[in-house]
Design a protein around this motif. Structure first.
Motif, PDB file in Angstrom:
ATOM      1  N   THR A 283      31.716  11.911  22.786  1.00  0.00           N
ATOM      2  CA  THR A 283      30.513  12.005  21.950  1.00  0.00           C
ATOM      3  C   THR A 283      30.573  13.207  21.026  1.00  0.00           C
ATOM      4  OG1 THR A 283      29.261  13.413  23.462  1.00  0.00           O
ATOM      5  CG2 THR A 283      29.149  11.032  23.833  1.00  0.00           C
TER       6      THR A 283
ATOM      7  N   PHE B 176      23.776   7.090  24.328  1.00  0.00           N
ATOM      8  CA  PHE B 176      24.005   8.317  23.572  1.00  0.00           C
ATOM      9  C   PHE B 176      25.180   8.154  22.616  1.00  0.00           C
ATOM     10  CE2 PHE B 176      25.218  12.903  23.213  1.00  0.00           C
ATOM     11  CZ  PHE B 176      24.121  13.236  22.441  1.00  0.00           C
ATOM     12  N   ASN B 177      24.944   8.521  21.347  1.00  0.00           N
ATOM     13  CA  ASN B 177      25.948   8.351  20.286  1.00  0.00           C
ATOM     14  C   ASN B 177      26.271   6.882  20.052  1.00  0.00           C
ATOM     15  OD1 ASN B 177      28.189  11.082  19.687  1.00  0.00           O
ATOM     16  ND2 ASN B 177      26.118  11.230  20.394  1.00  0.00           N
ATOM     17  N   GLY B 178      25.419   6.000  20.556  1.00  0.00           N
ATOM     18  CA  GLY B 178      25.665   4.574  20.379  1.00  0.00           C
ATOM     19  C   GLY B 178      26.630   3.985  21.385  1.00  0.00           C
ATOM     20  N   PHE B 179      27.147   4.820  22.302  1.00  0.00           N
ATOM     21  CA  PHE B 179      28.064   4.288  23.311  1.00  0.00           C
ATOM     22  C   PHE B 179      27.278   3.579  24.407  1.00  0.00           C
ATOM     23  CE2 PHE B 179      30.591   7.933  21.627  1.00  0.00           C
ATOM     24  CZ  PHE B 179      31.634   7.186  21.105  1.00  0.00           C
TER      25      PHE B 179
END
Lengths: 377, 377
Positions: free
Chosen positions: B324, B366-369
């Motif tokens: 991230t 989070f962070n698109g993960f």
């Protein structure tokens, strides 16, 4: 920071359980303040701060560009109306197949900080523009900055020369002065480093055009922070000092500064107790904690303002903790937090300045608790 | 700890992205070892360690009871086949409406550690059994133990007397010696405290019957840990010493000790780089980090064994970090981790001993993960 719209929403809707409420009017106002403070810089909103579709749609409509950390974030920004030319793939750590996917989507601007990453970009996104992130010292920032991203400026020169040799467009330099950066002068040294890299590359016949000045713009928590205008003045001064009358294109990537003060978390007091009859501090347990969205209380880094229905009553320092069976789920203990002595089980409290880095940090199901809900109004 | 079944699964199924694979045979073997080590103790599996339905169903079928931290976990345990009389609501921080819901489901055993919580249980679960958690010092434990749960033994006496006076059944004492507790003697002092509370209550005419000895049983990471049998011997010795020939009913709550070594995370090397030409350490970036399931690397508390396809080549200490854009997403930096010098982008690594406290700690986006995927085989 709990706007009247947020207060009215909570009073009317009475959502059950802990939740974040974000006021889009505040986001719009913050966007305007950044645009006014740095009129010549392009604004790339750091999607990771809060990727709520409503926030992304508003910012896309206002003309913002987007700093994305993953393909999922790129897709979210595009779904919200951003075209690919307004997207930067700002993560220096990317799988090659993710670079290829972003390139397929039309994204043409990539962060790198080493030759290994340059090689991936050259293979998966031939001809794309890259900027190299350089390390900064992070002094003055409240959220811990590590050496994770960036390389020393001397290495950045090699990285950019190598990128150009592989057919990429070496376009510039990026840095990040540290999140919740309260020193408006913090950009100066990094801009000086950037101008050095520009000069060294020019000597090699490569003309850089872009300085990505990152984020770091703070949210007001318990202490006042400088205005966007103050940051703008300082940054523009540094650009003039180090680049003279050849100021390059610049980017800023506000995340926390764009949405932090737009959000308020409503939480509930689950328990107030002491550990012994002579315990100096009460323990106040909320229905949200470190694993439910308040991850930035790690090491007590971020200290959120908390308001209660008992404010005005006598205050006493408390330990504040979350609802999980994890002993690490304690928010403020080393530096206890003053709360009204009358605070009791069932009281609702407002945790302010929580629009950024809360919902997405939330654990998926730790202890069976559901992730933080969010309402964007 | 990567069993042949796990290795075969990964080789055959080739799941994309980081994932956890849990081998149920190991869970079954761990359950058997606990049962053998402490044949007179009831085993209450700590659901929060890994609530995968397959794990819960196996343990329910083997005769395990369940320590639950929330109503959601109670429902998961019951869905897996546990009857309500095999469930303990072990979180000392409960909303009154959640107690009521658990009581409706038939749960009759509740943790408390203060009079305020006793009042909630008395109102929402009249007549239920309660045990009071006492503080321990946590020495010898590797995962940070705070003062979050429990009260001093002197206060526990008052709490249990008060519970009885409100119509609840004061049934016993609980404690937790700290997670990943590698000192088999750590239970002794807490069992002594428990026996003291038993005697004081007996003097007041209240006969306690239960000592809940909590979890803390370790998983083998890089260092050997004592066997379940060694813990059993030590704990039985302490019970005999402090309770003589009137040993009470006992409960243990293994979580990490039940599932930790049953799971392996498969991850991928995304980048290997240095920050400068003279950097002492390489940085190895994986596609999983602190926010993708490895939260227990916080403060570098838990140091997982990592195996790579290049093991046998020369080793060199590295900083290991996650994927991230968060500078706090660094796993091992203060104490760098030796990895083969030949390790390269795209290599798959196995992070062992990750069956506990990984999937549910994972951030929702989070962070698109996406959260950590899990396969139970």
């Amino acid at each position: 920071m709990a706007t009247q719209r947020i207060i009215d929403f909570l009073a009317t809707r009475r959502p059950a359980g802990p939740c974040l409420v974000v006021d889009l009017d505040v986001v719009e106002s913050n966007f305007g303040a950044f645009r006014k403070a740095l009129p010549n810089s392009a604004i790339y909103y750091a999607v990771k701060a809060n990727p709520a579709p409503e926030v992304l749609r508003l910012l896309a409509a206002l003309g913002s560009s987007f700093d994305c950390a993953s393909v999922a974030e790129i897709e979210m920004a595009m779904d919200a109306g951003a075209t690919a030319d307004r997207i930067s793939y700002g993560n220096t750590i990317k799988k090659e197949r993710d670079i290829a996917r972003a390139f397929d989507l039309g994204v043409n601007l990539y962060a790198v900080d080493c030759v290994e990453e340059v090689e991936k970009v050259a293979r998966a996104a031939p001809g794309a523009k890259v900027f190299c992130r350089v390390l900064t010292n992070g002094e003055g920032a409240e959220w811990p900055l590590s050496r994770k991203f960036g390389c020393v400026p001397a290495m950045a020169i090699d990285v950019l020369v190598y990128a150009q040799s592989l057919g990429l467009v070496a376009t510039g330099v990026s840095f990040h002065v540290g999140s919740q950066q309260t020193d408006t002068e913090a950009w100066d040294a990094a801009i000086a480093d950037a101008s050095h890299v520009f000069r060294m590359l020019a000597e090699k016949g490569i003309v850089l055009t872009l300085v990505n000045m990152g984020g770091g713009f703070p949210t007001r928590y318990l202490k006042d922070v400088p205005s966007a205008e103050a940051y703008g003045r300082s940054i523009f001064g540094a650009l003039s000092r180090h680049f003279g009358n050849r100021i390059p294109d610049t980017i800023i990537e506000p995340g926390r500064g764009m949405v932090g003060d737009a959000g308020v978390i409503k939480a509930e007091v689950v328990l107030v107790s002491r550990k012994s009859a002579t315990d100096a501090n009460r323990w106040v347990f909320l229905d949200i904690g470190k694993f439910g969205g308040l991850a930035e209380t790690m090491d007590e880094a971020i200290r959120y303002p908390i308001t209660t229905p008992r404010d005005g009553d006598r205050m006493e320092a408390c330990v504040i903790a979350g609802p999980t069976c994890d002993s690490a789920d304690v928010l403020y203990e080393k530096n206890p937090y003053p709360l009204p002595i009358t605070l009791t089980v069932g009281d609702e409290v407002l945790i302010e300045g929580t629009g950024a880095y809360t919902t997405t940090y939330s654990a998926v199901a730790f202890n069976g608790f559901e992730p933080l809900r969010s309402y964007v109004i």
